[in-house]
Design an enzyme around this catalytic site. Structure first.
Site, mmCIF file in Angstrom:
data_model
loop_
_atom_site.group_PDB
_atom_site.id
_atom_site.type_symbol
_atom_site.label_atom_id
_atom_site.label_comp_id
_atom_site.label_asym_id
_atom_site.label_seq_id
_atom_site.Cartn_x
_atom_site.Cartn_y
_atom_site.Cartn_z
ATOM 1 N N SER A 162 -19.668 28.923 -11.854
ATOM 2 C CA SER A 162 -20.922 28.559 -11.185
ATOM 3 C C SER A 162 -22.070 29.126 -12.000
ATOM 4 C CB SER A 162 -20.946 29.187 -9.784
ATOM 5 O OG SER A 162 -22.219 29.075 -9.188
ATOM 6 N N TYR A 175 -19.406 35.980 -3.549
ATOM 7 C CA TYR A 175 -19.351 34.781 -4.402
ATOM 8 C C TYR A 175 -19.824 35.105 -5.818
ATOM 9 C CZ TYR A 175 -20.019 29.781 -5.542
ATOM 10 O OH TYR A 175 -19.957 28.526 -6.103
#
Ligand code: NAD
Length: 280
Positions: A162, A175
């Protein structure tokens, strides 16, 4: 040229340039019942690879997806519902793929979840689940598939990280930690595979409007005390200079390219596909 994975650019009737594999490859894509994973699975099937789907969801919908991909692209498409928090199920997923297709050539570690919360309220179970699914599962799949890739002198491991593997945002501690962690894992595996025809890379998408992103909009709105429309405009796309969401097709195309021999020297990279977000 390495022993295979030769990809060729061909032109179809519509003039579309497509990357197709001249050697049949077999790919596992974790978390491919939805969103980016499904986009990558579709691109890989379209390029001629056999595909093992994985992920949760409605059994009838998953079977419909499996049958559609197989019929549309003339490849073998299977499904295994291994839970990425369970190492023994991940081992079985890799073994099942080997049994189904004969060998495992490509692993795409894509399964992922998100939880948005200030750190002092972050549920411990959510932290553990995010680290397990978004980070540790990539270790388990790679560990299970690496020896055979090494033995054959060819393999591709692609981690869907990401932009949050490169930069942080508040309220996403687990995350961001998992995604930064997977970039380190990527580099290590890249070095271990470098002389065995194996590459390992991370793709770092910016925002893609998948169910994962849609689901975090209400939580982000709550955490920041703003409306959901403001979250989309001022939080999600605020960081993305193009002001456009990334598409799953764009990510699928990059993943297929990474499986080609033209990409054999791309190794250990973190490749942003984020409209310029991390250029800032
Ligand atoms: P999604 O929610 O649409 O899909 C997630 C997939 O993972 C689903 O198939 C789901 O069933 C599967 N999954 C979840 N938990 C699982 C488990 N325990 N075991 C097996 N499968 C499981 O999400 P998405 O947006 O497509 O995200 C896919 C990946 O891309 C994630 O790793 C995510 O972090 C990453 N990513 C997404 C975006 C984005 O904007 N959507 C941006 C950057 C990175």
């Amino acid at each position: 040229m390495a022993q295979g994975g030769a990809a060729a650019l061909s032109q179809d009737d519509t003039g579309t340039r497509e990357l197709t594999m001249s050697i049949k490859r077999n790919a596992i894509i974790t978390g491919s019942t939805s969103g980016i994973g499904l986009g990558v699975a579709e691109a890989m099937a379209k390029s001629g690879m056999n595909v093992m789907l994985n992920g949760f969801g409605d059994a009838a919908e998953i079977e419909a997806t499996r049958a559609r991909l197989a019929a549309s692209y003339g490849v073998d498409v299977r499904y295994n519902g291994a839970d990425m928090t369970k190492p023994e199920q991940i081992d079985a997923l890799v073994a099942d793929t080997r049994t189904a297709f004969g060998q495992v050539d490509v692993v795409v570690n894509n399964a992922g979840i998100q939880h948005v919360s200030p750190v002092e309220e972050f549920p411990i179970a959510k932290w553990d689940a995010i680290i397990a699914i978004n980070l540790s599962s990539a270790f388990h799949t790679s560990r299970a598939a690496f020896a055979e890739m090494k033995a054959r002198g060819w393999g591709r491991i692609i981690n869907i990280a990401s932009a949050h593997g490169l930069v942080a945002s508040p309220f996403k501690s687990a995350y961001v930690a998992a995604k930064h962690g997977i970039l380190g894992f990527t580099k290590t595996i890249a070095l271990e595979g470098a002389q065995h025809g194996i590459t390992c890379n991370s793709i770092c998408p910016g925002y893609v409007l998948t169910p994962l992103v849609a689901a975090q909009i209400p939580d982000t709105a709550k955490a920041r005390g703003i409306s959901e429309e403001e979250v989309k405009r001022d939080v999600l796309l605020a960081a993305q200079p193009t002001k456009e969401f990334v598409t799953v097709e764009q990510l699928g195309a990059l993943a297929v390219f990474l499986c080609s021999d033209d990409a054999a020297q791309i190794n250990g990279a973190a490749l942003p596909v984020d409209g310029g977000w991390t250029a800032q």
